[in-house]
Design an enzyme around this catalytic site. Sequence first.
Site, short mmCIF file in Angstrom:
data_model
loop_
_atom_site.label_atom_id
_atom_site.label_comp_id
_atom_site.label_asym_id
_atom_site.label_seq_id
_atom_site.Cartn_x
_atom_site.Cartn_y
_atom_site.Cartn_z
N HIS A 1 -3.95 -5.02 0.73
CA HIS A 1 -3.45 -5.59 1.98
C HIS A 1 -3.57 -7.12 1.95
O HIS A 1 -4.64 -7.68 2.17
CB HIS A 1 -4.22 -5.02 3.17
CG HIS A 1 -3.88 -3.59 3.45
ND1 HIS A 1 -2.80 -3.22 4.20
CD2 HIS A 1 -4.47 -2.45 3.04
CE1 HIS A 1 -2.74 -1.89 4.27
NE2 HIS A 1 -3.75 -1.40 3.57
N GLU B 1 -2.40 -9.13 4.09
CA GLU B 1 -2.39 -9.67 5.45
C GLU B 1 -3.77 -9.85 6.05
O GLU B 1 -3.93 -10.56 7.04
CB GLU B 1 -1.53 -8.78 6.36
CG GLU B 1 -2.08 -7.41 6.66
CD GLU B 1 -1.76 -6.36 5.61
OE1 GLU B 1 -1.97 -5.16 5.90
OE2 GLU B 1 -1.33 -6.73 4.49
N CYS C 1 0.84 -1.20 0.00
CA CYS C 1 0.00 0.00 0.00
C CYS C 1 0.88 1.27 0.00
O CYS C 1 1.46 1.59 -1.02
CB CYS C 1 -0.97 -0.04 1.17
SG CYS C 1 -2.48 0.91 0.87
N SER D 1 2.37 -13.61 32.43
CA SER D 1 3.29 -13.70 33.56
C SER D 1 3.60 -15.16 33.91
O SER D 1 4.71 -15.48 34.34
CB SER D 1 2.72 -12.97 34.79
OG SER D 1 1.58 -13.62 35.31
N SER D 2 2.64 -16.06 33.70
CA SER D 2 2.86 -17.47 34.01
C SER D 2 3.90 -18.09 33.08
O SER D 2 4.80 -18.81 33.52
CB SER D 2 1.54 -18.24 33.90
OG SER D 2 0.57 -17.72 34.78
N SER E 1 0.39 -12.70 38.05
CA SER E 1 -0.99 -12.20 38.05
C SER E 1 -2.01 -13.32 37.97
O SER E 1 -3.19 -13.09 38.18
CB SER E 1 -1.20 -11.25 36.87
OG SER E 1 -1.17 -11.99 35.65
N GLY E 2 -1.54 -14.52 37.64
CA GLY E 2 -2.46 -15.61 37.37
C GLY E 2 -2.79 -15.70 35.89
O GLY E 2 -3.43 -16.66 35.45
N GLY E 3 -2.37 -14.71 35.11
CA GLY E 3 -2.64 -14.69 33.68
C GLY E 3 -1.61 -15.46 32.88
O GLY E 3 -0.60 -15.95 33.40
#
Length: 508
Positions: free
Chosen positions: A166, A168, A78, A225-226, A220-222
Site C-alpha cells: 500500500h 498510500e 494489492c 455547511s458554512s 449548523s455553524g460547522g
Amino acid sequence: MEKILIIDFGSQYTQLIARRIREMQVYCEIHPFNNVPALDNSIRGVVLSGSPRSVRDAEAPRIVLDAIKGKLPLLGVCYGAQYLAHFYGGKVEASPSREYGRARMQVVKSEDELMKGLSPESQVWMSHGDTITTIPEGYEIIASTADVRVAAYRIASEQSWGIQFHPEVYHSEEGFQMLQNFVVGICGCSQSWTPDSFVESTVQELREKLGEDKVVLGLSGGVDSSVAAMLLHKAIGERLYCIFVDSGLLRKDEFNEVIESYRGLGLNVKGVDASEKFLGDLAGVTDPETKRKIIGRDFVEVFEAEAKKLNGVKWLGQGTIYPDVVESAQVNGTAVVIKSHHNVGGLPEKMGLKVVEPLRLLFKDEVRRVGRSMGMSERLIGRHPFPGPGLAIRILGEVTREKVDILQNVDKIYIDTLRETGWYDKIWQAGAILLPVQSVGVMGDERTYERCVALRAVQSTDGMTADWVHIPYEILARLSNEIINKVRGVNRVVYDISSKPPATIEWE
C-alpha cells in the site's frame, strides 16, 4: 477536468489513495467496481484498489477491463495487482504466512517509470493474505522484498503496473513518490486542481444549474455547511436563504457568535431559537439513540416550518462532502444513509425541492482549503467537528436545562483555555462530557456531593480512528482548578485517555 479514476473493490484504504492523489492537486473519483461510469477523455489513468476478498474466492469482485487495460495507464494496488495477475494467466496462492506490516522493498528495475527516483531499498506496508507466485507471460518483476518476490511488476507491452503493498499509507516511506510517478509522470496530469480553480469552476456551475432560482440551506455553524453557503452565496447572492436553528444544545454563546460571523460574511441568514421545543421533547429521555432521533425530528420540523415561510424556493442546499457520497454506494451494492448532520432527511421529497451539494467532491481538509481561498475567517474554518445532536450526547442520561448550563460553562473554560495556550489548532476535536455520577468532595470546611466532568481531546484525520492527545499536565491542572472553582455543581474533573478503537470519540 482531467481526473484519475479509482475503482474500489472494498479496501479500507481506498479513500486514502484518493486523498494522496488530491494532495498532488490532481482530481480523482472513487467508483465501486460494479458501477464504473462510462469512460471519457477526461480520464488520464485508472487505479484498482485493494479488497478484503481473495481473487481466489468464487465470489471475488470482478470487472471487465477491456476498455481500460492497454488503453489507459493502469495501476493495481494489492488486490488490484493480484487481479491483473490471477485473471490474465498468472497464479495467486495463499501466503505461507500472512503478510502484514512493514517490509523492506528492493528495486529490481530502477529504470522503470514507476520506480523513478526511489531509493534502492525502502520500507513499504504489506496487508494481504495471498501472494502472487507466478506472473503471466509478458509481465516483469520491478521490485521485491525478502518474503514477496513479486512486490511490484509491469506489463511490458502496455502502461500497466501492479504492486502488492500500500503506497498510500505513511508507513510506505516512498509511497507518495511512487503514486506521483504514476499520476504525474505516467498519466501526465497537470496538477492544476487547486482551491481557487475549484471555487471558480463550482461557482460557474452553480450559476448555470440554479439560474434565477432560490435556495434554502440549513446552517449548523460547522465548516461544511458554512463553506457550502459561501459558494452558493458567490453564485446567487441574496437568493440563498440560510436558516440557523438554536436547539439549546450548542456551545455557550455560540448561537449569537455564529449568527454575527455569518452576517459579517454577507450571508442572508435567519436565526431561530427553538431551544424550548428541543429541551421539552428531551425531558425524561435517557437512551442515546432516542435522543438523537428526537433531535433529528425536531430539527426537520423547525427547519420545514421556517422554509415554508419563503416563497418560490426550489432547491435545498446541503453540506454533503465526498466521504458521505462514497459511503452511500458501497461495493456490495447496498446504499447506506448519508450520515452528514447537515442533511435534512426526507425534506426534499416532502417539500418538492431539488438538492444542490456544492461540496460533494471534497474531503474535509479540502473543504477547509476552499474556505480559506474565499477569505473566510480562520476561527470559522478551523473549528473542531461538533456532533449534530450537540451537547445532548455529551450529557450522559437525561438532558435538562440545568445540565446544559453546567456543561456549557465547563466547555467554554476548556475550549477558551485550549485557544489561549495554542493547543486548539493542534487538536482535531475536543469537548467536555457531563457524567451521570456524583462524587464526594471538600470545599472550604464543607463536604460536597456534586457532579463529575470528563475532558476529551483527540487527534485524527477523518474521525475513523483517533488517538488521545497528550495535553501537558500543567494545562490539565489549570483546567481542573478553574472548572471546579468557577462552575457551580462540579467538584471533580477527569481526562479521557481512550483511543478509537476501541472507544468512540463521543461518549454516546
